[in-house]
Every structure is written in structure tokens, then in C-alpha cells.
Design a protein around this motif. Structure first.
Motif, PDB file in Angstrom:
ATOM      1  N   SER A   1      -3.679  -9.181  16.947  1.00 49.46           N
ATOM      2  CA  SER A   1      -4.956  -8.778  16.326  1.00 49.46           C
ATOM      3  C   SER A   1      -4.895  -7.332  15.814  1.00 49.46           C
ATOM      4  N   GLY A   2      -4.095  -6.487  16.450  1.00 50.13           N
ATOM      5  CA  GLY A   2      -3.994  -5.088  16.003  1.00 50.13           C
ATOM      6  C   GLY A   2      -3.075  -4.899  14.812  1.00 50.13           C
ATOM      7  N   SER A   3      -2.441  -5.986  14.350  1.00 50.35           N
ATOM      8  CA  SER A   3      -1.461  -5.880  13.267  1.00 50.35           C
ATOM      9  C   SER A   3      -2.016  -6.325  11.923  1.00 50.35           C
ATOM     10  N   ASN A   4      -3.344  -6.531  11.880  1.00 43.34           N
ATOM     11  CA  ASN A   4      -3.983  -7.019  10.652  1.00 43.34           C
ATOM     12  C   ASN A   4      -3.929  -5.944   9.558  1.00 43.34           C
ATOM     13  N   PRO A   5      -3.322  -6.259   8.411  1.00 50.56           N
ATOM     14  CA  PRO A   5      -3.185  -5.224   7.368  1.00 50.56           C
ATOM     15  C   PRO A   5      -4.524  -4.742   6.828  1.00 50.56           C
ATOM     16  N   MET A   6      -5.599  -5.497   7.056  1.00 51.35           N
ATOM     17  CA  MET A   6      -6.921  -5.021   6.610  1.00 51.35           C
ATOM     18  C   MET A   6      -7.279  -3.710   7.318  1.00 51.35           C
ATOM     19  N   LEU A   7      -6.697  -3.490   8.512  1.00 52.98           N
ATOM     20  CA  LEU A   7      -6.961  -2.252   9.253  1.00 52.98           C
ATOM     21  C   LEU A   7      -6.419  -1.025   8.515  1.00 52.98           C
ATOM     22  N   LEU A   8      -5.532  -1.258   7.543  1.00 53.87           N
ATOM     23  CA  LEU A   8      -4.934  -0.138   6.798  1.00 53.87           C
ATOM     24  C   LEU A   8      -5.770   0.281   5.586  1.00 53.87           C
ATOM     25  N   GLU A   9      -6.904  -0.358   5.391  1.00 60.63           N
ATOM     26  CA  GLU A   9      -7.629  -0.125   4.140  1.00 60.63           C
ATOM     27  C   GLU A   9      -7.966   1.348   3.911  1.00 60.63           C
ATOM     28  N   SER A  10      -8.380   2.064   4.968  1.00 57.89           N
ATOM     29  CA  SER A  10      -8.765   3.472   4.744  1.00 57.89           C
ATOM     30  C   SER A  10      -7.545   4.321   4.373  1.00 57.89           C
ATOM     31  N   VAL A  11      -6.358   3.904   4.812  1.00 55.92           N
ATOM     32  CA  VAL A  11      -5.129   4.602   4.403  1.00 55.92           C
ATOM     33  C   VAL A  11      -4.876   4.347   2.915  1.00 55.92           C
ATOM     34  N   PHE A  12      -4.999   3.081   2.509  1.00 54.69           N
ATOM     35  CA  PHE A  12      -4.770   2.761   1.086  1.00 54.69           C
ATOM     36  C   PHE A  12      -5.799   3.463   0.189  1.00 54.69           C
ATOM     37  N   ASN A  13      -7.002   3.688   0.725  1.00 56.88           N
ATOM     38  CA  ASN A  13      -8.057   4.314  -0.084  1.00 56.88           C
ATOM     39  C   ASN A  13      -8.004   5.841  -0.058  1.00 56.88           C
ATOM     40  N   ASP A  14      -7.175   6.407   0.799  1.00 56.44           N
ATOM     41  CA  ASP A  14      -7.125   7.864   0.980  1.00 56.44           C
ATOM     42  C   ASP A  14      -6.656   8.541  -0.312  1.00 56.44           C
ATOM     43  N   GLU A  15      -7.524   9.395  -0.857  1.00 53.83           N
ATOM     44  CA  GLU A  15      -7.203  10.072  -2.130  1.00 53.83           C
ATOM     45  C   GLU A  15      -5.943  10.913  -2.039  1.00 53.83           C
ATOM     46  N   THR A  16      -5.641  11.423  -0.837  1.00 53.83           N
ATOM     47  CA  THR A  16      -4.482  12.301  -0.703  1.00 53.83           C
ATOM     48  C   THR A  16      -3.184  11.504  -0.542  1.00 53.83           C
ATOM     49  N   LEU A  17      -3.293  10.179  -0.525  1.00 54.26           N
ATOM     50  CA  LEU A  17      -2.090   9.343  -0.343  1.00 54.26           C
ATOM     51  C   LEU A  17      -1.773   8.509  -1.586  1.00 54.26           C
ATOM     52  N   ARG A  18      -2.317   8.922  -2.706  1.00 50.53           N
ATOM     53  CA  ARG A  18      -2.145   8.116  -3.924  1.00 50.53           C
ATOM     54  C   ARG A  18      -0.714   8.163  -4.473  1.00 50.53           C
ATOM     55  N   GLU A  19       0.053   9.166  -4.046  1.00 55.55           N
ATOM     56  CA  GLU A  19       1.447   9.245  -4.515  1.00 55.55           C
ATOM     57  C   GLU A  19       2.388   8.433  -3.641  1.00 55.55           C
ATOM     58  N   THR A  20       1.849   7.874  -2.552  1.00 50.75           N
ATOM     59  CA  THR A  20       2.697   7.148  -1.605  1.00 50.75           C
ATOM     60  C   THR A  20       2.569   5.649  -1.829  1.00 50.75           C
ATOM     61  N   ASN A  21       3.691   4.979  -1.963  1.00 55.07           N
ATOM     62  CA  ASN A  21       3.661   3.516  -2.061  1.00 55.07           C
ATOM     63  C   ASN A  21       3.899   2.902  -0.680  1.00 55.07           C
ATOM     64  N   PHE A  22       3.000   1.991  -0.299  1.00 60.57           N
ATOM     65  CA  PHE A  22       3.072   1.333   1.003  1.00 60.57           C
ATOM     66  C   PHE A  22       3.494  -0.120   0.828  1.00 60.57           C
ATOM     67  N   VAL A  23       4.336  -0.603   1.727  1.00 58.34           N
ATOM     68  CA  VAL A  23       4.678  -2.028   1.709  1.00 58.34           C
ATOM     69  C   VAL A  23       4.274  -2.649   3.039  1.00 58.34           C
ATOM     70  N   MET A  24       3.440  -3.680   2.966  1.00 57.44           N
ATOM     71  CA  MET A  24       3.050  -4.442   4.159  1.00 57.44           C
ATOM     72  C   MET A  24       4.167  -5.447   4.439  1.00 57.44           C
ATOM     73  N   LEU A  25       5.030  -5.083   5.380  1.00 58.28           N
ATOM     74  CA  LEU A  25       6.155  -5.968   5.697  1.00 58.28           C
ATOM     75  C   LEU A  25       5.640  -7.254   6.323  1.00 58.28           C
ATOM     76  N   HIS A  26       6.315  -8.326   6.032  1.00 55.93           N
ATOM     77  CA  HIS A  26       6.009  -9.671   6.550  1.00 55.93           C
ATOM     78  C   HIS A  26       4.688 -10.218   6.001  1.00 55.93           C
ATOM     79  N   GLY A  27       4.087  -9.481   5.041  1.00 55.55           N
ATOM     80  CA  GLY A  27       2.862  -9.986   4.418  1.00 55.55           C
ATOM     81  C   GLY A  27       1.756 -10.284   5.406  1.00 55.55           C
ATOM     82  N   GLY A  28       1.819  -9.611   6.574  1.00 51.67           N
ATOM     83  CA  GLY A  28       0.713  -9.678   7.509  1.00 51.67           C
ATOM     84  C   GLY A  28       0.496 -10.991   8.238  1.00 51.67           C
ATOM     85  N   TRP A  29       1.360 -11.989   8.023  1.00 52.54           N
ATOM     86  CA  TRP A  29       1.078 -13.288   8.628  1.00 52.54           C
ATOM     87  C   TRP A  29       0.800 -13.182  10.118  1.00 52.54           C
TER      88      TRP A  29
END
Ligand SMILES: [Zn+2]
Length: 407
Positions: A261-289
């Protein structure tokens, strides 16, 4: 709905030279003479594995036939020992060329290796390095010693006296060194230790926690988490500046007591939305299954990508095809191929056989998903082939700037 892929489309997909952007391959080595005589040539997995990963999965017979010229259809004891002898013979013959030989058999041009370091026969341009970075989230406290192990780490021992100096050591000493050693990405497996919701912590708060930690004062679990959260965003930001992608383990883990339950990629949303992280590309390994739908929808974030590594051997071709159909009708340029092949003490279901099996499953699942999309009038046949090429290689070439690929 089609139950099988268009054979011509599948044949075209088999020809695509892939980029496997997430795997844990072993280097080449000389086998020990006693290895082929071990009493259990199939070996033992570390815990009760799901069906497709079990050494009794008959699909491994097909891998042995393709890789080692195995001539049997079964897994009888003497036959299996023959397969192991043939494999060890090839390892010996190929020597340092063995890892590349394995890639050739699976139709993989480039593999990213997520291991402490690259080894014999794992050289560029075919092998690239992804460095584990979790240690950076756990600074040394008091005089416990420096940033933890990793033989390439010759950074400062002992804790830097201020957070600011620690951050400098992280960027100058670690990230820049890994980049110089030709890492293409860093990886966080932090879902194995804590949930993926990473708060945005003010610097002053992190400084105060860092100081109290250094003084050896007991910290609350919340303070510990807050410091990790601060450091995660810092490291991700600096990685982005250096052109290193950030890989994050999402979804089910390789441990039955892992917190799914703690591995849900939806929990990363605030990181993806962080204005200071726009230069960083993130990959959700295993596609969150089993949160593959959540991972898929996160692809709307411009700097978020997903791969379907591990789903390639945990799930069937048919179920993987359903995942791909959903992702490909949404942001197909953000979908990456990865096997997640890794070693076990199972000599005939090791990284090589997993690479072969996972790559075959991926090609078949892509062909099936795209056949259905053609039938539904969603894509043309030429577009379907282009999509397969994007997923198997072009998206990775673009994301990591892998110029000079043979194609
Ligand atoms: Zn992995």
C-alpha cells in the motif's frame, strides 16, 4: 477482442533491437568446476515465488532451448543437468563476451544495469550504469561513520557538521562522481523502507533535525521521515541538474512482507508537481503494479515516465497486454521497456533466463495490445509498429540521450 497477436506485426516487433532500461545483470565470470555437479541444478528461490517466477515454470524449458540448445521438452533431473552443463560451457567459452552474448540472444542492444558497479564484460556502449542512491537519504549521525558502503564511495567519513555541508558532499562527492563514472540514472528503492509520500519540508526544519541528529538526540519517527523527505527532493533536484534520471521502485516488492500500500505511485504526485523539480525526469519502475492504472494516469505529468519491468515475469502476456493498451492510448511516448531481470541462487532461472523470458513476454504483449488497437480503429498498422519501436527503444533513447544507437 483478439486472443492472439497479428503474426506479421509480431514478426516485425521481434526485429526491434531493444533498450532494457532496468535490469540487475551479473558480469561475465569463469564457472567453478563443481558448479555443474551441484545436487540441485534448479536451485532455490529466496521465498515462495509467484507462479511464473518458480523454477518449475515450463517456460524456462523454452529459454534453455533458445539459449543453450537444450533438446528436451521436460525438466527431468538428468536433462536439467545437461542444460546447466551447456550453460556453464557457454559462459566459459564467451568469457568477458558472455553478458553481451546474452543480450544478443534476447535482441537487446543496450541494457541499464542497476548494481553497485559494472563488472567484467559490462562495458559501454551496450551496458550503462544505474546507481542506487538510497544511502543519501540517511546521513551519518554522530560519529557513526560516513555515508554507507558502496565500494566506489571514497567520500568523507563521519558526519559533516551542518546540513549545508552534507548537501555539498552529496552533490559534489557522490552525484557528480557517479555521473563521471557514466551513470545514466539513480535509483531509489525507498518503498522497501517507508511509504512514497514525500512531503515538501522547509530547509530550516531540516537543518534543525540534522543538528539534533548529529548531537545524538533521539528523533521522532516524524522527524526522521521529514529529513528523508527533504533529502529526497534535494537529491532529485540535483540529479536533474546533472542530467541523471531518477528511478523509483513502485508497486509490489520482492519480499512477501513489503508494504504494497505504501508503494502506490499516486503518493508521488506532489513530487511530480513540485515546481523546483521540473528539470528532473522520474521513472516509476515496474509501472506501480497493482497500481498500474495510477502509474499510467501519472504519465500526464511532463516529467513522469513508467516502465513495465517485473510485470514482464510476474504477469501473463495477456494481462500485460491490457496494461499496455491502457498506457498506449494515453501517453505512449512515456512508456519504457525494462525486464528487471535479476540473479537468484537458481542457476537455470537466473538473470539470463529472466532476460530472455521477460523480453519475449514484452514483445508478445506489445503485439497483442497493438493488434487490438488496430482492430478497434485506434491506430493504423504503421503507427502500431512505430509505437512498438518507441516502447522498446526510441523512448529510452530520447529520455537518456542515447545517441549513436545502431537502431
Ligand atoms: Zn529491479
Amino acid at each position: 477482442m483478439s486472443l492472439s497477436a497479428d503474426p506479421e506485426l509480431l514478426a516485425a516487433i521481434q526485429e526491434i533491437k531493444a533498450v532494457d532500461h532496468h535490469a540487475h545483470a551479473l558480469p561475465g565470470r569463469m564457472p567453478e568446476p563443481a558448479e555443474s555437479e551441484r545436487p540441485d541444478p534448479l536451485g532455490k528461490a529466496p521465498f515462495a515465488y509467484p507462479v511464473r517466477l518458480r523454477v518449475t515454470n515450463p517456460e524456462y524449458v523454452e529459454a534453455w532451448r533458445a539459449l543453450y540448445g537444450y533438446r528436451h521438452e521436460d525438466m527431468a533431473g538428468d536433462h536439467v543437468r545437461e542444460a546447466l552443463r551447456a550453460k556453464l560451457r557457454i559462459m566459459e567459452e564467451k568469457g568477458s563476451g558472455y553478458p553481451s552474448w546474452v543480450l544478443d540472444q534476447a535482441g537487446i542492444e543496450i541494457m541499464f544495469v542497476n548494481m553497485p558497479s559494472l563488472g567484467l564484460g559490462q562495458t559501454g556502449p551496450r551496458f550503462r550504469w544505474v546507481r542506487q542512491a538510497d544511502e543519501l537519504l540517511f546521513p551519518p549521525a554522530g560519529d557513526q561513520g560516513g555515508i554507507q558502503a558502496g565500494e566506489d564511495n571514497i567520500g568523507p567519513r563521519g558526519a559533516p557538521p551542518t546540513l549545508d555541508e552534507y548537501l555539498t558532499s552529496v552533490t559534489k562527492v557522490q552525484l557528480e562522481r557517479w555521473k563521471a563514472a557514466e551513470a545514466v540514472a539513480i535509483k531509489f528503492g525507498m518503498a522497501y523502507r517507508r511509504p512514497l509520500d514525500v512531503a515538501d519540508i522547509p530547509t530550516a526544519q531540516a537543518e534543525s533535525i540534522y543538528e539534533r541528529r548529529l548531537q545524538g538526540r533521539a528523533l521522532s519517527a516524524a522527524d526522521d521521515r521529514a529529513l528523508q523527505d527533504f533529502l529526497f527532493r534535494f537529491v532529485a533536484r540535483e540529479a536533474g541538474h546533472l542530467g541523471l534520471a531518477v528511478h523509483i521502485h513502485t508497486g509490489v516488492g520482492a519480499d512477501p512482507y513489503f508494504s504494497v500500500s505504501g508503494s502506490n505511485p499516486m503518493l508521488l504526485e506532489s513530487v511530480f508537481n513540485d515546481e523546483t523539480l521540473r528539470e528532473t525526469n522520474f521513472v516509476m519502475l515496474h509501472g506501480g503494479w497493482p497500481f498500474e492504472r495510477e502509474a499510467g494516469v501519472m504519465l500526464i505529468k511532463p516529467n513522469a515516465y513508467a516502465d513495465f519491468s517485473a510485470q514482464t515475469f510476474l504477469r501473463s502476456t495477456r494481462t500485460l497486454a491490457r496494461v499496455l493498451e491502457e498506457w498506449l492510448e494515453w501517453y505512449p511516448e512515456k512508456v519504457l521497456f525494462g525486464t528487471d531481470a535479476y540473479p537468484d541462487d537458481t542457476p537455470l532461472a537466473n538473470w539470463e533466463e529472466k532476460v530472455w523470458l521477460a523480453t519475449r513476454t514484452s514483445r508478445q504483449a506489445l503485439a497483442l495490445a497493438l493488434t487490438r488497437m488496430i482492430e478497434a480503429g485506434q491506430v493504423t498498422r504503421p503507427r502500431a509498429e512505430a509505437l512498438a519501436r518507441m516502447v522498446l527503444r526510441d523512448n529510452a533513447v530520447a529520455l537518456y540521450g542515447l545517441g549513436g544507437c545502431r537502431g
